[in-house]
Enzyme design. Structure first.
Site, PDB file in Angstrom:
ATOM      1  N   GLU A  26       0.808  -1.214   0.000  1.00 50.91           N
ATOM      2  CA  GLU A  26       0.000   0.000   0.000  1.00 50.91           C
ATOM      3  C   GLU A  26       0.848   1.274   0.000  1.00 50.91           C
ATOM      4  O   GLU A  26       0.472   2.276  -0.621  1.00 50.91           O
ATOM      5  CB  GLU A  26      -0.950   0.027   1.209  1.00 50.91           C
ATOM      6  CG  GLU A  26      -1.987  -1.094   1.227  1.00 50.91           C
ATOM      7  CD  GLU A  26      -1.439  -2.450   1.673  1.00 50.91           C
ATOM      8  OE1 GLU A  26      -0.299  -2.508   2.183  1.00 50.91           O
ATOM      9  OE2 GLU A  26      -2.143  -3.461   1.515  1.00 50.91           O
TER      10      GLU A  26
ATOM     11  N   ASP B  25     -13.942 -10.225  10.248  1.00 52.58           N
ATOM     12  CA  ASP B  25     -12.474 -10.210  10.160  1.00 52.58           C
ATOM     13  C   ASP B  25     -11.840  -9.683  11.452  1.00 52.58           C
ATOM     14  O   ASP B  25     -10.661  -9.923  11.716  1.00 52.58           O
ATOM     15  CB  ASP B  25     -12.010  -9.366   8.967  1.00 52.58           C
ATOM     16  CG  ASP B  25     -12.050 -10.175   7.672  1.00 52.58           C
ATOM     17  OD1 ASP B  25     -12.106 -11.417   7.748  1.00 52.58           O
ATOM     18  OD2 ASP B  25     -12.016  -9.562   6.590  1.00 52.58           O
TER      19      ASP B  25
ATOM     20  N   ARG C 214     -18.227  -2.033   3.406  1.00 58.19           N
ATOM     21  CA  ARG C 214     -18.528  -3.315   2.798  1.00 58.19           C
ATOM     22  C   ARG C 214     -20.018  -3.648   2.941  1.00 58.19           C
ATOM     23  O   ARG C 214     -20.648  -4.139   2.016  1.00 58.19           O
ATOM     24  CB  ARG C 214     -17.717  -4.436   3.464  1.00 58.19           C
ATOM     25  CG  ARG C 214     -17.976  -5.770   2.774  1.00 58.19           C
ATOM     26  CD  ARG C 214     -17.270  -6.922   3.431  1.00 58.19           C
ATOM     27  NE  ARG C 214     -17.924  -7.343   4.656  1.00 58.19           N
ATOM     28  CZ  ARG C 214     -17.696  -8.502   5.259  1.00 58.19           C
ATOM     29  NH1 ARG C 214     -16.793  -9.333   4.762  1.00 58.19           N
ATOM     30  NH2 ARG C 214     -18.308  -8.819   6.376  1.00 58.19           N
TER      31      ARG C 214
END
Lengths: 274, 309
Positions: free
Chosen positions: B55, B114, B164
């Site tokens: 990144e 997650d 999301r």
């Protein structure tokens, strides 16, 4: 008279400019500026780079990113000599309001392609510029000058990986390999060797040369410009503080400007070497 | 009401602006299917670059592309693109005031299972603190689509935050204006400022509170930086009390931005709702929202308590 006497003469004058700038500023990086200078002189005055000082944003120009931004006094001296701005501006280095910031600022000074200073950031930007040439179908080259200590930053290897992945043959990385960093010898602080093997493993066509020898620099840079297969890396072996005997290979001069007395001594030495 | 994820709108809008301007290039860091930048890749493979799981380099490459006259959009999960690449965003993008659009998807705790490692609770704070950076947290699918389109004509760096999880599509599909907040419900008892999918939740909480005679004004602050000071001022001038609600730490995010402004211009009571100084954990979005107080009932209850207390 040698073939490269002219470049050597330019470099000698610019070494003096660098030392005067630093002395007037009272701070800055002497050692790395002196070690990288011959590389920059070869690029700008050895017929390697295409640029137009009167049109610094000329879109077909070759780009130079000084990733080891602390060596900017050398870049500033070179840019002034190349005609990007008046030489008198050099004496404002690091002073309030000066476009000559302590580390290069592309927004403030013509000829500076990328703001750098935090080590490792320049190479990613250079990869972006080389990638842009592909999108824009331009033939310009991107030269990125890095320090050997800088290679310890992880982002450098992320950038190298991307350069190889996207086959950026228009990217030439030149490593000013002077072997020293702030805390001492690079291989004592954090060994980056075997460097040539690493660079080759990352897909770079790699050369190792003497970084103060103009014939080496010009020949290798010319070859690198012709490479159409892969990115190129040139490990240029240099001496930190090169040209001034009492600074040469002294880690103490990494981030120190010469005092008045030291300046006088250094200038005399450079003149005598003429 | 239709449920859609804001990240879907980002992907769709990228394709639109890709058609509008051939200088648009899109970068991703191995999450293009999740961030939805893969939509652009399908249409414009020559202008899409996957930089791999790296990144920081992606941010630096974006800077180099912008310096060369292109308009880069770079995306990854919010937690990685703002955190992992922070220093590069600071040095190479913001310091040079380059027009790079960063999109952080999978923001907040609504990413769910997650766990805390993947839940961004400080991305707004990080991006907001950087000079030149603009911070946009759209409320729903429509606004994300419009905001992404609007970024094409903005100048300098932009951070846009998407999610999301699916959430209600309730905003009017009208052009996004940077630095403008919208009063989505008028009221006079107190003002509740919200961003992201919390805006709809705020409206639902406001509905509950009417039973207690509390008329909450709800303001969608999708443009966190620059902040619409006028709208904030006028609303609080009218109601006299301020609340904030965000899927982010209460430190440094929307509530802080509002609070900082009010402290200078109109010192009033402000109560910040969000994640207290803590990380998230694994769980379904619903379970997490329940645990951390992001339900209409819990929000209504907290507001009522503070107003009566």
């Amino acid at each position: 008279m040698g073939e490269f006497d002219n470049l050597e003469r330019i470099a000698r004058d610019l070494r003096k400019d660098i030392l005067i700038m630093l002395n007037k500023a009272g701070s800055g990086h002497s050692g790395g500026s002196l070690s990288v200078l011959d590389i920059l002189v070869a690029l700008y005055f050895g017929g390697i780079m295409n640029y137009k000082p009167e049109d610094p944003q000329w879109e077909d120009r070759d780009r130079l990113v000084l990733s080891k931004g602390h060596a900017c006094p050398a870049l500033y001296a070179v840019l002034a000599k190349a005609g990007f701005f008046d030489r008198d501006l050099l004496w404002t280095l690091r002073k309030l309001g000066s476009p000559l910031q302590g580390h290069p600022d592309s927004k403030k000074l013509k000829g500076v392609e990328a703001s750098t200073g935090s080590l490792g950031n320049g190479i990613s930007q250079a990869v972006g510029m080389a990638l842009a040439a592909k999108v824009l179908k331009k033939r310009y080259k991107v030269f990125c000058v890095m320090g050997d200590g800088e290679l310890q930053e992880g982002i450098v290897w992320e950038a190298f990986m991307a350069a190889n992945h996207y086959k950026l043959s228009n990217l030439v990385v030149i490593i000013d390999y002077n072997g020293l960093q702030i805390d001492g010898a690079c291989n004592q602080v954090m060994n980056i060797n075997p460097l040539k093997d690493k660079l080759e493993a990352f897909g770079f066509r790699t050369y190792e040369i003497g970084g103060h020898v103009y014939k080496n620099l010009i020949d290798t840079l010319t070859t690198a410009k012709r490479n159409v297969i892969s990115p190129t890396a040139i490990i240029a072996r240099t001496v930190k503080g090169y040209g001034v005997s009492f600074m040469a290979n002294k880690v103490e001069y990494h981030g120190v400007a010469p005092t008045d007395e030291e300046l006088e001594k250094a200038l005399k030495e450079l003149d005598n070497g003429a | 009401m239709e449920l859609k994820a804001t990240r879907e709108a980002y992907g769709k809008a990228l394709v639109e602006i890709g058609k509008m301007d051939n200088r648009v290039v899109v970068l991703d860091a191995d999450l293009s299917g999740s961030t939805k930048s893969a939509e652009f890749k399908k249409q414009f493979p020559d202008r899409f670059f996957n930089l791999g799981i790296a990144e920081a380099n992606m941010a630096g490459v974006a800077a180099g592309l912008a310096l060369s006259g292109l308009k880069p959009y770079a995306s990854s999960f919010a937690v990685f693109i703002t955190g992992r690449a922070f220093e590069i965003i600071r040095q190479s993008i913001c310091y040079q005031d380059l027009h790079v659009v960063l999109c952080g998807s999978h923001s907040g705790i609504s990413v769910g299972e997650d766990g805390g490692s993947h839940q961004s609770v400080a991305d707004i704070a990080l991006m907001r603190a950087l000079p030149n950076m603009k911070v946009i947290v759209p409320a729903d699918y429509s606004e994300t689509y419009q905001a992404t389109l609007a970024t094409l004509d903005m100048e300098g760096p932009v951070y846009i935050r998407t999610s999301r999880a699916k959430s209600p599509v309730f905003m009017q599909n009208e052009p996004f204006e940077l630095g403008r907040s919208k009063v989505v419900r008028e009221g006079k008892t107190a003002t509740l400022f919200a961003c992201g999918m919390m805006v709809h939740l705020a409206l639902e909480a406001a509905e509950i509170l009417t039973k207690d005679g509390i008329e909450l004004e709800v303001v969608n602050v999708s443009s966190i930086k620059p902040l619409d000071r006028e709208t904030v001022y006028n609303s609080v001038k009218k109601t006299g009390r301020a609340f904030s609600l965000e899927e982010h730490s209460v430190i440094g995010g929307l509530g802080s931005a509002i609070g900082e402004f009010l402290a200078e211009e109109l010192p009033v009571f402000i109560h910040k709702m969000g994640l207290e100084d803590r990380f998230g954990e694994s769980g379904s979005k619903e379970d997490l929202f329940c645990k951390y107080g992001f339900t209409k009932e819990a929000i209504a209850e907290r507001i009522k308590e503070r107003l009566n207390g």
